[in-house]
Structures are given as structure tokens and as C-alpha cells.
Design a protein around this motif. Structure first.
Motif, short mmCIF file in Angstrom:
data_model
loop_
_atom_site.label_atom_id
_atom_site.label_comp_id
_atom_site.label_asym_id
_atom_site.label_seq_id
_atom_site.Cartn_x
_atom_site.Cartn_y
_atom_site.Cartn_z
N ILE A 189 30.50 37.26 15.44
CA ILE A 189 30.42 38.57 14.73
C ILE A 189 31.53 38.48 13.61
O ILE A 189 31.20 39.35 12.83
N ASN A 190 32.57 37.85 13.75
CA ASN A 190 33.48 37.93 12.66
C ASN A 190 33.25 37.06 11.38
O ASN A 190 33.10 37.55 10.19
N HIS A 191 32.38 36.21 11.49
CA HIS A 191 31.64 35.36 10.50
C HIS A 191 30.66 36.36 9.89
O HIS A 191 30.90 36.49 8.49
N HIS A 220 22.42 37.87 9.90
CA HIS A 220 21.60 36.68 9.27
C HIS A 220 21.72 35.58 10.37
O HIS A 220 20.74 34.70 10.15
N ASP A 221 22.75 35.42 11.04
CA ASP A 221 22.81 34.39 12.15
C ASP A 221 22.58 34.71 13.54
O ASP A 221 22.78 34.27 14.65
N ILE A 222 21.73 36.01 13.82
CA ILE A 222 21.52 36.43 14.88
C ILE A 222 20.82 35.47 15.98
O ILE A 222 20.82 35.36 17.25
N ALA A 289 26.17 34.19 0.08
CA ALA A 289 27.20 34.70 0.48
C ALA A 289 27.60 33.85 1.93
O ALA A 289 28.84 33.60 2.34
N ASP A 290 26.54 33.42 2.50
CA ASP A 290 26.75 32.73 3.59
C ASP A 290 27.31 31.20 3.36
O ASP A 290 28.05 30.33 3.90
N GLY A 295 33.33 30.10 8.35
CA GLY A 295 34.09 31.04 9.22
C GLY A 295 34.13 32.28 8.93
O GLY A 295 33.09 33.08 8.42
N THR A 296 35.61 32.55 8.53
CA THR A 296 35.74 34.16 7.97
C THR A 296 36.46 33.80 6.47
O THR A 296 36.79 34.60 5.92
#
Ligand code: SAM
Length: 338
Positions: A189-191, A220-222, A289-290, A295-296
């Protein structure tokens, strides 16, 4: 771009509230920019502005405007829709498209001087009917049907369906709830939130579809909730498609991995789909962006290139470099400096 405004004459707040609201909604849906209502009516302003804030677009409504002064001072083409005018099919080609346009519709009897203050009195058939129907047909003929393809970029998105109602809410909160409901952990979630924040920074500088971009970035990472491999983009896309999400969102998720994966690599990796290169601006932004959020934490282009170089993935290195240059040129600033 030339503007199209609609002037609604003779609105009577109690009697005409429904029809005038429909004039506004038709104007908005069929490509006009603003409706001016001669009589003050805050309720209509509120109703229509509420719809625009949810369903999108930059449409506005202003009421309580002196119509005579407005027509006189309008700098552009003036059109009055009236059953007594020249049939639309005989006159539509004479109406210039490169100037702002004011389209006047009445409610009760329209004062005779209006006919003389305008450049064109246009009839949609010479039979009496409705200002709502007349406006819809006029705008459709004026825009040549192109207005039907307009995207509104609202948070409420209707996904066309043959057999029911499918509406998705494109907000960060809704997407985070979905991630959590499927079991996403805080780290993911944080990423996702950090990627969305960075994606929005880029998107605001290049006229991207922001609700779509934000939701694509959050989701995007679901796929990683179930599949932590290189196919997690496809897994995520499959999850979202099965839930009725539209393809423009599904494709952001599907095409975000590794700066995109070309056909030859997709086949070599044994992936079930080969259409994995980011194409739209929103797909490209989420993808990069990814790449630039580890991480964050925001990292530099060279950091992510090193990572792929060490893995021997030279095609990815080239693609990520290309995406970085493409987006930096688009926003007029190096993504490393953003
Ligand atoms: N009787 C009114 C008059 O004399 O102007 C018209 C009333 S009509 C219900 C309200 C509005 O619908 C008109 O002012 C006009 O803008 C629009 N309208 C109705 N029939 C139309 C037609 N055949 N072509 C173009 N506009 C029409």
C-alpha cells in the motif's frame, strides 16, 4: 479552441427547473462549455455543478445574467434555435467553426428582437417541439458527431455494458479499499501510494487524465497480492477485468512491468499475453513512476538502470532510458529533478 456557450432565455425557476436542468445536462454532454441562464437560480447551478464535479469536464453554469447585454456584447457567432428559422440541414455549413459561439434557446415566448440580434435563426424541423431536443441535434450537427467521443475524466466512470449498470469510482480511497479487501499488506500500500504521488506530479504537468492516472498508479501492483513474479502485471489486469474495470485502467496495470515487455521477451518468458508495452500517456507515467520509486523512496534514473544492467536485461535498460527522456521532454524538466 473556440468556445460554445448556451444562453437559456425566460427561465422560470419553479416551472422550468427540470427542463432547464436538462438544457444544461445536454449542453455539457454534447460538448458545450457553459450555460448562461437569464434568471437567477442557485438550485440549478448547484445541481449541475455537482454532476460536473463527479462526472468531469470543465463545464460551468452562470445564472442571473442580463440576456440583452450578454447577446450584444458576445464576441462571436450568435445562433438562435427556433422553429421559425432556416432548417439546420440548409444552414449548418454556413456557421463558422473557428469562432466562439452563443446558442440561444427559449422557454416561453422569445422576444422578437432576439431574431434580429443573432447571425442565424436555425430550425430543427419547422415543427414545434423542445429546446432540449433542438439543442442536442444542433450541437451534434455542429460538432459532426465528434462530441460523442469526448472523454470527461471525472471520478465517476460509466463502463459501457450490454446488460446492466457498471459504474466505477476513480478515487484513491476506493482503490486503496480494493487493495486492502484483497489482502494487500502495508508495504505494498505504501509503495503504491508513493508511486501515485509521483505519477500525479508528472501527470499534472502534461494534461494526463488524473483520476485514471491516480487509480492506475494505486492499483499497478494489485497482481502482487497473488503473484510476485514478472507476470504480476497480467495477473493484476485479470483481477481488475474480472471486476468490470475499464480497459484504459486495466492496461496501465498490465503494461507497467520492466519499462514494458516486448513481444519477443513476452514469448520467451512464457507470458500468456504479448501486448505489454506502455502506450498511452497514463501507462507511460505509471510505468516510469514505478521505476523511479523504490519502496517509498524516489531514486535516480541511473540507480534503476544499474539494477537492470546487473540483471543483464539490456532491453529494459534502453526502454527505461527512453521513457525517462520521453516524459522529461514532455513536462520540460528531467524526472530526476522532480
Ligand atoms: N412558443 C415559443 C416561441 O414562440 O418562441 C417557443 C416555445 S418552445 C417550447 C421553447 C424553445 O424550444 C424555443 O424557444 C426554441 O429555442 C426551442 N425549439 C422548439 N422547437 C424548435 C424547433 N423546431 N427548432 C428549433 N428550436 C426549437
Amino acid at each position: 479552441m473556440s468556445r460554445v456557450e448556451i444562453l437559456r432565455l425566460g427561465h422560470r425557476p419553479q416551472r422550468d427547473k427540470r427542463v432547464t436542468t436538462h438544457v444544461c445536462l445536454v449542453a455539457r454532454a454534447f460538448g458545450a462549455d457553459e450555460v448562461i441562464i437569464s434568471t437567477r437560480d442557485e438550485n440549478i447551478e448547484k445541481t449541475v455543478n455537482d454532476i460536473t464535479s463527479r462526472f468531469g469536464g470543465s463545464f460551468s453554469v452562470k445564472s442571473g445574467v442580463n440576456w440583452k447585454k450578454y447577446i450584444e456584447s458576445f464576441n462571436g457567432v450568435k445562433v438562435h434555435l427556433t422553429m421559425y428559422g432556416i432548417p439546420i440541414q440548409d444552414i449548418i455549413n454556413e456557421i463558422p467553426r473557428d469562432r466562439d459561439m452563443l446558442v440561444i434557446v427559449g422557454s416561453e415566448k422569445v422576444p422578437g428582437e432576439v431574431y434580429r440580434m443573432v447571425d442565424f435563426n436555425v430550425a430543427i424541423t419547422n415543427q414545434p417541439h423542445s429546446e432540449v431536443a433542438a439543442l442536442a441535434i444542433f450541437l451534434d450537427r455542429y460538432f459532426g458527431g465528434e462530441e460523442l467521443k469526448r472523454k470527461f475524466r471525472g471520478i465517476m466512470r460509466v463502463v459501457p455494458s450490454r446488460d446492466g449498470k457498471n459504474v466505477k469510482v476513480f478515487t484513491r480511497e476506493e482503490c486503496l479499499n480494493l487493495m486492502r479487501s484483497l489482502g494487500a499488506e502495508d508495504k505494498l500500500i505504501n509503495h503504491s501510494t508513493a508511486v501515485a504521488d509521483f505519477a500525479l506530479k508528472i501527470g499534472r504537468m502534461c494534461n494526463a487524465d488524473l483520476p485514471l492516472l491516480e487509480c492506475g498508479a494505486i492499483l499497478h501492483d494489485i497482481g502482487r497480492i497473488r503473484d510476485n513474479s514478472v507476470s504480476h502485471g497480467i495477473t493484476g489486469a485479470t483481477i481488475l477485468r474480472s471486476m468490470g474495470y475499464p480497459e484504459d485502467l486495466v492496461n496501465i496495470v498490465k503494461r507497467h512491468v520492466g519499462g514494458g515487455i516486448d513481444q519477443e521477451e513476452a514469448q520467451r518468458l512464457g507470458l500468456p499475453e504479448t501486448d505489454l508495452m506502455p502506450e498511452t500517456i497514463e501507462e507511460k507515467i505509471v510505468c516510469q513512476a514505478d521505476n523511479l520509486i523504490s519502496g517509498t523512496r524516489k531514486i535516480k534514473l541511473e540507480d534503476i538502470l544499474d539494477y537492470y544492467r546487473k540483471k543483464g536485461l539490456n532491453k529494459s535498460v534502453e526502454r527505461i532510458r527512453y521513457l525517462h527522456r520521453y516524459l522529461s521532454d514532455l513536462i520540460g524538466m528531467d524526472l530526476d529533478e522532480l
